[in-house]
Write a protein that holds these residues in place. Sequence first.
Motif, PDB file in Angstrom:
ATOM      1  N   LEU A   1       0.827  -1.292  -0.057  1.00 33.40           N
ATOM      2  CA  LEU A   1      -0.131   0.238  -0.108  1.00 33.40           C
ATOM      3  C   LEU A   1       0.959   1.211   0.107  1.00 33.40           C
ATOM      4  O   LEU A   1       0.235   2.508  -0.492  1.00 33.40           O
ATOM      5  CB  LEU A   1      -1.216   0.129   0.986  1.00 33.40           C
ATOM      6  N   THR A   2       1.226   1.154   0.909  1.00 39.75           N
ATOM      7  CA  THR A   2       3.123   2.386   0.952  1.00 39.75           C
ATOM      8  C   THR A   2       3.443   2.943  -0.299  1.00 39.75           C
ATOM      9  O   THR A   2       3.004   3.202  -1.221  1.00 39.75           O
ATOM     10  CB  THR A   2       3.861   1.937   1.984  1.00 39.75           C
ATOM     11  N   ALA A   3       3.575   1.843  -0.843  1.00 38.93           N
ATOM     12  CA  ALA A   3       4.472   1.885  -2.874  1.00 38.93           C
ATOM     13  C   ALA A   3       3.950   2.603  -3.575  1.00 38.93           C
ATOM     14  O   ALA A   3       3.871   3.138  -4.244  1.00 38.93           O
ATOM     15  CB  ALA A   3       5.123  -0.006  -3.030  1.00 38.93           C
ATOM     16  N   LEU A   4       2.029   1.739  -3.278  1.00 35.23           N
ATOM     17  CA  LEU A   4       1.448   2.685  -4.160  1.00 35.23           C
ATOM     18  C   LEU A   4       0.490   4.662  -4.044  1.00 35.23           C
ATOM     19  O   LEU A   4       0.908   4.280  -5.261  1.00 35.23           O
ATOM     20  CB  LEU A   4       0.189   1.430  -3.938  1.00 35.23           C
ATOM     21  N   VAL A   5       0.921   4.115  -2.285  1.00 32.44           N
ATOM     22  CA  VAL A   5       0.716   5.695  -2.846  1.00 32.44           C
ATOM     23  C   VAL A   5       1.587   6.730  -3.001  1.00 32.44           C
ATOM     24  O   VAL A   5       1.357   7.435  -4.146  1.00 32.44           O
ATOM     25  CB  VAL A   5       0.693   5.691  -1.071  1.00 32.44           C
ATOM     26  N   ALA A   6       2.950   6.790  -2.863  1.00 32.12           N
ATOM     27  CA  ALA A   6       4.510   6.747  -3.559  1.00 32.12           C
ATOM     28  C   ALA A   6       3.639   6.635  -4.851  1.00 32.12           C
ATOM     29  O   ALA A   6       4.360   8.034  -5.652  1.00 32.12           O
ATOM     30  CB  ALA A   6       5.443   6.731  -3.149  1.00 32.12           C
ATOM     31  N   LEU A   7       4.122   5.920  -5.239  1.00 32.28           N
ATOM     32  CA  LEU A   7       3.522   5.814  -7.277  1.00 32.28           C
ATOM     33  C   LEU A   7       2.407   5.773  -7.768  1.00 32.28           C
ATOM     34  O   LEU A   7       2.697   7.217  -8.722  1.00 32.28           O
ATOM     35  CB  LEU A   7       4.075   4.386  -7.502  1.00 32.28           C
ATOM     36  N   ALA A   8       1.407   6.480  -7.616  1.00 32.69           N
ATOM     37  CA  ALA A   8       0.461   6.716  -7.581  1.00 32.69           C
ATOM     38  C   ALA A   8       0.372   8.378  -7.867  1.00 32.69           C
ATOM     39  O   ALA A   8       0.275   9.755  -8.201  1.00 32.69           O
ATOM     40  CB  ALA A   8      -1.390   6.810  -6.895  1.00 32.69           C
ATOM     41  N   ASP A   9       1.301   9.344  -6.349  1.00 32.18           N
ATOM     42  CA  ASP A   9       1.938  10.343  -6.296  1.00 32.18           C
ATOM     43  C   ASP A   9       2.791  10.691  -8.019  1.00 32.18           C
ATOM     44  O   ASP A   9       2.092  11.820  -8.949  1.00 32.18           O
ATOM     45  CB  ASP A   9       2.641  10.779  -5.419  1.00 32.18           C
ATOM     46  N   LEU A  10       3.433  10.199  -8.202  1.00 33.78           N
ATOM     47  CA  LEU A  10       4.363   9.459  -9.390  1.00 33.78           C
ATOM     48  C   LEU A  10       3.857  10.454  -9.935  1.00 33.78           C
ATOM     49  O   LEU A  10       3.529  10.898 -11.523  1.00 33.78           O
ATOM     50  CB  LEU A  10       5.430   8.706  -9.164  1.00 33.78           C
ATOM     51  N   ALA A  11       2.465   8.697 -10.408  1.00 35.54           N
ATOM     52  CA  ALA A  11       1.591   9.097 -11.169  1.00 35.54           C
ATOM     53  C   ALA A  11       0.682   9.727 -12.293  1.00 35.54           C
ATOM     54  O   ALA A  11       0.722  10.768 -13.181  1.00 35.54           O
ATOM     55  CB  ALA A  11       0.662   7.742 -12.021  1.00 35.54           C
ATOM     56  N   ARG A  12       0.285  10.661 -10.928  1.00 37.22           N
ATOM     57  CA  ARG A  12       0.097  12.110 -10.935  1.00 37.22           C
ATOM     58  C   ARG A  12       0.354  13.237 -11.520  1.00 37.22           C
ATOM     59  O   ARG A  12       0.304  13.953 -12.512  1.00 37.22           O
ATOM     60  CB  ARG A  12      -1.075  12.960  -9.740  1.00 37.22           C
ATOM     61  N   ASP A  13       1.418  12.904 -11.051  1.00 39.68           N
ATOM     62  CA  ASP A  13       2.438  14.278 -11.843  1.00 39.68           C
ATOM     63  C   ASP A  13       2.991  14.310 -13.210  1.00 39.68           C
ATOM     64  O   ASP A  13       3.631  14.947 -13.586  1.00 39.68           O
ATOM     65  CB  ASP A  13       3.713  14.390 -10.965  1.00 39.68           C
ATOM     66  N   HIS A  14       3.023  12.667 -13.345  1.00 41.58           N
ATOM     67  CA  HIS A  14       4.070  12.770 -13.806  1.00 41.58           C
ATOM     68  C   HIS A  14       2.975  11.564 -15.539  1.00 41.58           C
ATOM     69  O   HIS A  14       3.072  10.068 -15.522  1.00 41.58           O
ATOM     70  CB  HIS A  14       5.289  11.679 -14.523  1.00 41.58           C
ATOM     71  N   PRO A  15       2.265  11.847 -16.567  1.00 43.55           N
ATOM     72  CA  PRO A  15       1.321  10.874 -17.187  1.00 43.55           C
ATOM     73  C   PRO A  15       2.414  10.368 -17.870  1.00 43.55           C
ATOM     74  O   PRO A  15       2.807  10.132 -18.265  1.00 43.55           O
ATOM     75  CB  PRO A  15       1.027  12.569 -18.226  1.00 43.55           C
ATOM     76  N   GLY A  16       1.544   9.414 -18.196  1.00 48.10           N
ATOM     77  CA  GLY A  16       2.343   8.262 -19.051  1.00 48.10           C
ATOM     78  C   GLY A  16       3.123   6.822 -17.791  1.00 48.10           C
ATOM     79  O   GLY A  16       2.997   6.149 -18.228  1.00 48.10           O
ATOM     80  N   THR A  17       3.262   7.091 -16.187  1.00 45.47           N
ATOM     81  CA  THR A  17       3.338   6.306 -15.630  1.00 45.47           C
ATOM     82  C   THR A  17       2.046   5.832 -15.440  1.00 45.47           C
ATOM     83  O   THR A  17       0.650   5.818 -15.124  1.00 45.47           O
ATOM     84  CB  THR A  17       3.519   6.341 -14.050  1.00 45.47           C
ATOM     85  N   GLU A  18       2.068   4.315 -15.872  1.00 44.92           N
ATOM     86  CA  GLU A  18       0.690   3.304 -15.272  1.00 44.92           C
ATOM     87  C   GLU A  18       1.332   2.106 -14.196  1.00 44.92           C
ATOM     88  O   GLU A  18       2.214   1.891 -14.695  1.00 44.92           O
ATOM     89  CB  GLU A  18       0.478   2.873 -16.694  1.00 44.92           C
ATOM     90  N   ILE A  19       0.423   1.850 -13.061  1.00 49.31           N
ATOM     91  CA  ILE A  19       0.574   1.428 -12.360  1.00 49.31           C
ATOM     92  C   ILE A  19      -0.680   0.195 -12.414  1.00 49.31           C
ATOM     93  O   ILE A  19      -0.775   0.218 -12.493  1.00 49.31           O
ATOM     94  CB  ILE A  19       0.526   1.642 -10.968  1.00 49.31           C
ATOM     95  N   LEU A  20      -0.008  -1.276 -12.131  1.00 49.81           N
ATOM     96  CA  LEU A  20      -0.604  -2.321 -12.168  1.00 49.81           C
ATOM     97  C   LEU A  20      -0.601  -3.153 -11.251  1.00 49.81           C
ATOM     98  O   LEU A  20       0.722  -3.422 -10.473  1.00 49.81           O
ATOM     99  CB  LEU A  20      -0.502  -3.124 -13.599  1.00 49.81           C
TER     100      LEU A  20
END
Length: 443
Positions: A207-226
């Motif tokens: 969950l912690t990793a998802l939180v951080a990566l979601a922030d990254l995805a919001r700030d950098h379009p094209g970042t996608e998380i499965l």
Amino acid sequence: MGELPVVVVGAGPTGLAAAAHLTERGLTPLVLEAGDGPGWTVSQWHHVRLFSPWSELIDPAAERLLKSSGWTAPDVGAYPTGSEWVSSYLQPLATLLTGQIRYGARVTGVARHGRDRLVDVGRETAPLTVYTATAGGTRRITAQAIIDASGTWTTPNPLGGDGLPALGEPEARDRITYRIPDLANASVRERFTGRRVAVAGSGHSALTALVALADLARDHPGTEILWLLRRGAVGNVFGGGGEDQLPARGALGLRAKAAAVDGHVRTVTGFRTANVDRDPDGRLVLNSFDGHRLEPVDGVVVLTGFRPDLSWLSEVRLDLDPVLQAPRALAPLIDPNVHSCGTVYPHGAAELVQPEPRVYLVGMKSYGRAPTFLALTGYEQVRSVVAAIAGDDDAARRVELTLPETGVCGGTGVFDEPVGSDSSGCCGPAGPVQISLTGSVAG
């Protein structure tokens, strides 16, 4: 025997707490740490903020020892990072124990003095021998007791859904990490920015990793998380929310559960990885045991838990649960099929005692493969174990701790019934779970 040291394996929070309790009772601790400083494994996740406040991260005996030297305690209501836990607590504590800690000393074996595990005669009275690998070669230490607080950090569980590395997983290590990525590090951040990343796991680290990566995805379009879940449905993976007595832990789940409109995180449920292949561009393609094949990803963050390293305990007699690899009396209390950490009552020497006299597994190591361990649990364990070693049976039996409840009742559902036609599993409709979060809070 009483003149020999009590060897503590590991200079992490639980190991140093054990040393403080031993010192307070007039016993001689000898802490053996494989790393080059106190809290070495905590330092590996220095960037992660804990969901326990300072008030629940400081052992009482350690605090008494520290305050006698003029140490000033941190704000008890604040939530430290791993780095702050080391610098503000573990390092000052280790400094007071200088001379009783050996760094760069990796324990490679423990045995009863002059006896292998087959010999019955004299096991109650003979001391223990501890073998260590150091820069100067192999050393042998004689001890009256062993407190194994070595943790499980160095043995993370693999990506493979059957507990073994997936086919192709070892060869794909260049694109797989088994740690929460430090996205404040520019080079690490670059590895994930604008990429498709799979996160495997359902615990607080995931969950912690998802939180951080979601922030990254919001700030950098094209970042996608499965988000890959082995269970057939999301269920109670987000925890107890507002019912959690550790507010930051509950907030982590609530934030990870919050749906947003951006759709940067997609869940894939019921996915148990069997094979890791590569596409022509070198990206990874994950295949499940039921034949499901994911689109290529640029990297995988594997946060599927940990397991104990029992290899160097092969010559002492242990009674461990065959499922969890935890002490047999403790295992029913922490089985993730039944319990969350809020339903585990405090325990100590009585549950941790082994057939091998004066050998104890404590801390994360005592939980075997079970998750949701709290520092408070480890501190209570070593208080009781040290009392038992000192011959204070009354103190060893006492319960001196109340654990905060998670707000989750019942098991975590480590394996589900077959996915039904109305499920959102990997082979049925898989709607996105979108995450809109700020901050990074973890255990």
